[in-house]
Design an enzyme around this catalytic site. Structure first.
Site: not given
Ligand code: TEU
Ligand code: CA
Length: 564
Positions: A223, A275
């Site tokens: 993520d 690993e």
């Molecule tokens: O998303 C990161 C992100 O910057 C975008 O996809 C964001 O959700 C979007 O632009 C907002 O409208 C990731 C995950 O996919 C998301 O579901 C999480 O909320 C976020 O990280 C935080 O962990």
């Protein structure tokens, strides 16, 4: 569930064993958003036993790898992307035993399984953060990114620099009364960034990664990986607004995103994966131009992540020339043995069919490109059965992004946005049957988000019976991908533009040449194949092949086998 390994599953394993390249370079990925996939115990929330009960759907569809959004301990303020315990499962999703059973049941069906790691931040309710924020001297004081205040002109505490969060409008710093310091939160305020410069943090996180690898997981989706390490000296970002990697930004993220330290961290994680045998995969969620993102995969001599998401198709206009330019760029930036990825939708962004105005012919064209281009296709649950955004007003949003960024937006403006601010709209329950609650949860239970109104017509059961459904088309394409070495791992030759609305390319492996052609226009188009060909698959019965030439119906795609 005790279904024996199906024919397709077995064929897939054989194909994978025969392949010259590592499995992850030619796999296909299906994203499960567990909260909305299948509810096994009638609380209206999808869960891990629910996922296990539906694994056969993925085998039938023909995808090879399943990626699950987070199901770890979490207060669920960002529905799992706010982790409060990385080594255990949130009770609403099940137990550690359920997670193990999921890994084993996936493997028994020949599916690889990938978990979602939120390395950048934890929940502010994680015991580490509760301790860290309690004083400047506690044992975890340095586990997050803390900074002293600057003083503004009136002497009030001001943030240490100008960094904005990834959501653009909010700043990246949050004030903490106890410590009289700011902490960094690259996403939402309740998601404090871990300090990846701290040796204890690294050791603990790497150890957790090993724990899941030992349990047999085939890899991880990472993520917002590009936000893991910012400028150590906390220098300001360039303050100019700019479009970076296709995303409009209020400032240039030159000190916050895709830093040298982030590329190095990719290499460190890769070393941990290496690993373990057999091969595991790291798939980075990173944002930026593909020429920059490539450095996560290969930076000098050092191997990094195996794959990164290339998100450009999520927002691209439906147009042959736009797609051709993107494919050219991906081929240039990720030449073999690297593999580009193709993504049409996910749990954060508008459903692709909704972006196409609901035109399923266009969805079929996109499906054909997705499954036949060189690299790794990524599908999001429901994409295969033509699920669409379900409009949910901001006032009803459960999504914290809608609540932080969108609350002040007038509803008419929200409706007009090309992207869904309220991500609930793309997270509605999976539509399995025409029965109550679409088979997602039992009758009489209220699902955590409402279903789309179209569930009675669009669901797995109905689509599986219809040979002309989008689901049937995806099955055909994914089966071809498994059978044909040219599609799995062949080279790609993009044909020069021949007609404005036509896109066409060849996939070539030893002794096999396939042509994929698509017409993205409103009138029929002809494509010459010269040496004769056999039609392997078409998205529209209106496509005709006469030995040397194929006539493509409007918004139709074909896969043809060329004579040698
Ligand atoms: O998303 C990161 C992100 O910057 C975008 O996809 C964001 O959700 C979007 O632009 C907002 O409208 C990731 C995950 O996919 C998301 O579901 C999480 O909320 C976020 O990280 C935080 O962990
Ligand atoms: Ca449940």
């Amino acid at each position: 569930m005790s279904t024996p390994l199906s024919g397709t599953g077995a064929a897939r394993i054989v194909a994978t064993m025969r392949a010259a390249k590592p499995w992850w370079a030619s796999t296909s990925i299906y994203q499960v958003y567990p909260r909305s996939f299948a509810d096994s115990n009638g609380d209206g929330i999808g869960d891990l036993p629910g996922v296990v009960s539906r694994l056969d759907h993925l085998v039938e569809l023909g995808v090879e790898t399943v990626w699950l959004s987070p199901f770890f301990c979490s207060p669920q303020r960002d529905f799992g992307y706010d982790v409060s315990g990385y080594r255990d499962v949130a009770p609403e999703y099940g137990t550690l035993e359920d997670a193990q059973r999921l890994i084993d049941e996936a493997h028994r069906r020949g599916l690889a399984i990938v978990f979602d790691l939120v390395l950048n931040h934890t929940s502010d309710e994680h015991p580490w953060f509760i301790e860290s924020r309690s004083s400047r001297t506690n044992p975890k004081a340095d586990w997050y990114v803390w900074a002293d205040a600057k003083r503004d002109r009136l002497g009030r505490p001001a943030p240490p620099n100008n960094w904005r969060s990834e959501l653009q409008l909010p700043r990246a710093w949050q004030w903490c009364e106890e410590r009289q310091q700011w902490y960094l939160a690259s996403f939402l305020s309740f998601q404090p960034d871990l300090n990846w410069r701290n040796a204890e943090v690294r050791a603990e996180m790497f150890d957790m990664v090993r724990m899941w690898l030992r349990r047999g997981v085939d890899g991880f989706r990472l993520d917002i990986f590009g936000s893991c390490m910012q400028d150590a000296a906390l220098r300001d970002n360039d303050r100019w607004p700019r479009i970076y990697g296709g995303i409009p930004r209020l400032q240039t993220p030159n000190r916050t995103l895709n830093t040298e330290d982030c590329f190095a961290l990719a290499g460190d994680l890769r070393a941990i994966c290496d690993e373990f045998a057999p091969d595991r995969v790291l798939l980075g969620e990173v944002f930026g131009p593909s020429s920059v993102l490539r450095r996560y995969v290969s930076d000098g001599d050092r191997a990094g992540l195996h794959l990164v998401f290339l998100f450009d198709f999520l927002a691209a206009r439906y147009s042959a020339s736009v797609y051709r330019a993107l494919i050219e760029r991906f081929e240039r930036d990720f030449p073999a043995p690297m593999a580009p990825t193709y993504v049409l939708e996910n749990h954060d962004r508008t459903r692709s069919l909704s972006r196409l105005g609901g035109d399923q012919r266009k969805a079929r064209v996109l499906a054909a490109l997705l499954c036949t281009l060189r690299g790794v296709p990524v599908l999001y649950q429901g994409q295969e059965i033509a699920m669409e955004n379900r409009y949910i007003p901001l006032a009803d949003a459960k999504d914290p992004v809608a609540n932080v960024v969108g609350k002040r937006l007038p509803e008419w403006l929200n409706r007009a946005l090309p992207e869904r601010l309220n991500r609930d709209e793309v997270r509605t329950p999976m539509q399995w049957t025409a029965g109550p609650n679409g088979g997602f949860c039992p009758e009489g239970v209220t699902p955590w988000l409402p279903l789309h109104d179209n569930w009675r017509e669009r669901n797995v059961e109905t689509e599986a019976r219809d040979p002309d459904s989008l689901f049937a088309w995806y099955r055909t394409l994914l089966a071809l991908r498994t059978e044909r070495a040219a599609l799995r791992e062949g080279a790609l030759e993009l044909a020069p533009e021949e007609a404005r609305d036509v896109i066409r390319f060849d996939r070539i492996a030893a002794g096999e040449r396939l042509t994929i052609a698509a017409n993205l226009g409103d009138s029929p188009a002809r494509v010459r194949l010269d040496d004769g060909a056999t039609l392997l698959a078409t998205s529209d019965r209106g496509c005709a092949l006469d030995h040397r030439e194929v006539t493509l119906a409007p918004h139709a795609a074909i896969v043809a086998l060329r004579a040698r």
